[in-house]
Design a protein around this motif. Structure first.
Motif, PDB file in Angstrom:
ATOM      1  N   ALA A 151      48.127  38.067  43.615  1.00 26.40           N
ATOM      2  CA  ALA A 151      49.169  37.042  43.677  1.00 26.40           C
ATOM      3  C   ALA A 151      49.538  36.544  42.287  1.00 26.40           C
ATOM      4  O   ALA A 151      50.720  36.329  41.975  1.00 26.40           O
ATOM      5  CB  ALA A 151      48.696  35.879  44.553  1.00 26.40           C
ATOM      6  N   LEU A 152      48.534  36.362  41.437  1.00 26.03           N
ATOM      7  CA  LEU A 152      48.795  35.871  40.085  1.00 26.03           C
ATOM      8  C   LEU A 152      49.547  36.885  39.238  1.00 26.03           C
ATOM      9  O   LEU A 152      50.321  36.504  38.346  1.00 26.03           O
ATOM     10  CB  LEU A 152      47.474  35.511  39.395  1.00 26.03           C
TER      11      LEU A 152
ATOM     12  N   SER B  49      48.690  54.382  36.480  1.00 20.21           N
ATOM     13  CA  SER B  49      47.975  53.283  37.135  1.00 20.21           C
ATOM     14  C   SER B  49      48.964  52.390  37.853  1.00 20.21           C
ATOM     15  O   SER B  49      50.159  52.389  37.547  1.00 20.21           O
ATOM     16  CB  SER B  49      47.167  52.468  36.115  1.00 20.21           C
ATOM     17  N   ASN B  50      48.461  51.627  38.828  1.00 20.98           N
ATOM     18  CA  ASN B  50      49.337  50.667  39.500  1.00 20.98           C
ATOM     19  C   ASN B  50      49.153  49.286  38.870  1.00 20.98           C
ATOM     20  O   ASN B  50      48.221  49.047  38.091  1.00 20.98           O
ATOM     21  CB  ASN B  50      49.089  50.663  41.015  1.00 20.98           C
ATOM     22  N   PRO B  51      50.063  48.340  39.165  1.00 18.55           N
ATOM     23  CA  PRO B  51      50.005  47.024  38.512  1.00 18.55           C
ATOM     24  C   PRO B  51      48.689  46.286  38.717  1.00 18.55           C
ATOM     25  O   PRO B  51      48.227  45.589  37.811  1.00 18.55           O
ATOM     26  CB  PRO B  51      51.179  46.272  39.144  1.00 18.55           C
ATOM     27  N   LEU B  52      48.066  46.430  39.902  1.00 18.77           N
ATOM     28  CA  LEU B  52      46.833  45.689  40.139  1.00 18.77           C
ATOM     29  C   LEU B  52      45.686  46.253  39.301  1.00 18.77           C
ATOM     30  O   LEU B  52      44.782  45.510  38.905  1.00 18.77           O
ATOM     31  CB  LEU B  52      46.473  45.722  41.628  1.00 18.77           C
TER      32      LEU B  52
ATOM     33  N   HIS C 103      35.780  39.361  35.417  1.00 21.70           N
ATOM     34  CA  HIS C 103      37.198  39.217  35.085  1.00 21.70           C
ATOM     35  C   HIS C 103      37.422  37.862  34.427  1.00 21.70           C
ATOM     36  O   HIS C 103      36.885  36.844  34.884  1.00 21.70           O
ATOM     37  CB  HIS C 103      38.054  39.344  36.347  1.00 21.70           C
ATOM     38  N   PRO C 104      38.220  37.806  33.342  1.00 22.50           N
ATOM     39  CA  PRO C 104      38.399  36.537  32.620  1.00 22.50           C
ATOM     40  C   PRO C 104      39.144  35.467  33.405  1.00 22.50           C
ATOM     41  O   PRO C 104      39.080  34.287  33.038  1.00 22.50           O
ATOM     42  CB  PRO C 104      39.189  36.952  31.369  1.00 22.50           C
ATOM     43  N   VAL C 105      39.839  35.828  34.480  1.00 24.81           N
ATOM     44  CA  VAL C 105      40.621  34.851  35.244  1.00 24.81           C
ATOM     45  C   VAL C 105      39.949  34.508  36.573  1.00 24.81           C
ATOM     46  O   VAL C 105      39.734  33.335  36.886  1.00 24.81           O
ATOM     47  CB  VAL C 105      42.058  35.362  35.498  1.00 24.81           C
ATOM     48  N   VAL C 106      39.585  35.518  37.360  1.00 27.95           N
ATOM     49  CA  VAL C 106      39.059  35.249  38.709  1.00 27.95           C
ATOM     50  C   VAL C 106      37.528  35.288  38.765  1.00 27.95           C
ATOM     51  O   VAL C 106      36.950  34.993  39.800  1.00 27.95           O
ATOM     52  CB  VAL C 106      39.665  36.231  39.736  1.00 27.95           C
ATOM     53  N   GLY C 107      36.881  35.653  37.683  1.00 26.87           N
ATOM     54  CA  GLY C 107      35.425  35.629  37.656  1.00 26.87           C
ATOM     55  C   GLY C 107      34.790  36.936  38.105  1.00 26.87           C
ATOM     56  O   GLY C 107      35.388  38.005  37.996  1.00 26.87           O
ATOM     57  N   GLU C 108      33.587  36.845  38.650  1.00 27.62           N
ATOM     58  CA  GLU C 108      32.796  38.034  38.981  1.00 27.62           C
ATOM     59  C   GLU C 108      33.364  38.751  40.197  1.00 27.62           C
ATOM     60  O   GLU C 108      33.673  38.143  41.220  1.00 27.62           O
ATOM     61  CB  GLU C 108      31.348  37.623  39.236  1.00 27.62           C
TER      62      GLU C 108
END
Length: 300
Positions: free
Chosen positions: A267-268, A134-137, A227-232
């Protein structure tokens, strides 16, 4: 997988599908004391134009070589779609054979290079939904997409993955049916045996879905994730076969809200680059402390 199921896949599949068809769906008037779910064996036989005794032999594994015409009639009575009909024909065509040699699933080097260049979540999975690369994203999208994880196991047993899916019930049904399709008549594959056995012991949801004998392809589509950080996030999914493995891509509509959120997630999750000094750095004074920028005394 149970020995009985492996030996009589055709009969197990017919029985499971028969129990899912209501009398109303088959055009049978309601009423009577029905003690079995779905259709009775004799009702299936009557609607398919075969004898009840012959249909009983099919379900009990005593006749594993029905004609294509019989299978076509049964597919019609059981309301099978194209994928299910193909699966049924495959079960009837299966013949005893020597066990297949287990070959490790291998991710080609060029695919690792491709993953490194992709700017969308991407990973490689095997036939049993094992994450192979898998890649980092992709990992930022879900930690369960790290190599070594299994997507179906995570979906059924990990509470975080369950919360991640907007429609967990549909996702589990789709994945289990896709696994059934992938396995086909390869019931002796050690990886499949191991995974099915593990999930049958640990997940009631898996046991319920596995008993239905649903089959379907799990290819492209669109899903909504929390997603727990950026949302839906509303993302499209595509699966591209490469050699013996599958490259899976998730991507949003361009310039959509999900596109913006995915860029934010990238970015995060990007590592912070160290700041390089812009000028000469004075070596540390090991002889003693002195104020910064104070000229060093000249030696007479």
């Amino acid at each position: 997988m149970k020995d009985e199921e492996s030996d009589h896949q055709l009969g197990s599949y017919l029985r499971a599908r028969r129990e899912l068809i209501s009398p109303a769906q088959a055009g049978i008037p309601p009423g009577g004391n029905r003690r079995v779910p779905g259709l009775r064996r004799e009702e299936v036989a009557l609607l398919a134009g075969i004898s009840p005794d012959y249909y009983l032999r099919l379900e009990r594994g005593r006749d594993k070589n029905p004609s294509p015409q019989v299978l076509g009639s049964l597919a019609r009575v059981l309301h099978l779609d194209d994928v299910e009909r193909t699966y049924l024909l495959g079960l009837a065509a299966a013949r005893p054979r020597a066990p297949r040699r287990k070959r490790p699933e291998h991710v080609p080097a060029r695919v690792h290079q491709l993953l490194a260049h992709l700017t969308i979540p991407a990973f490689v999975e095997g036939r049993a939904f094992d994450v192979l690369a898998s890649n980092p994203l992709a990992v930022a999208l879900s930690p369960r997409l790290r190599p070594g994880e299994n997507r179906l196991r995570s979906l059924l047993l990990d509470p975080e993955e369950q919360a991640f899916q907007q429609d967990w019930a549909k996702a589990t049904a789709d994945f289990v049916a896709a696994l059934r399709t992938t396995i086909g008549d390869d019931t002796g594959n050690p990886r499949f045996v191991e995974l099915v056995g593990e999930l049958a012991l640990s997940s009631r949801r898996f046991r319920t879905l596995w008993a239905r004998h649903d089959v379907r392809n799990l290819d492209g589509g669109t899903t909504t994730l929390h997603h727990p950080v950026v949302g839906e996030l509303r993302l499209h999914r595509d699966k591209l076969p490469i050699d013996d493995v599958i490259l899976v891509l998730y991507y949003p509509d361009k310039d959509s809200d999900s596109d913006e959120k995915l860029r934010l997630l990238a970015a995060l999750s990007s590592p912070v680059e160290p700041v390089e000094p812009t000028g000469p750095v004075e070596p540390a004074d090991t002889a003693g402390s002195r104020p910064a920028n104070t000229p060093r005394p000249r030696t007479p």
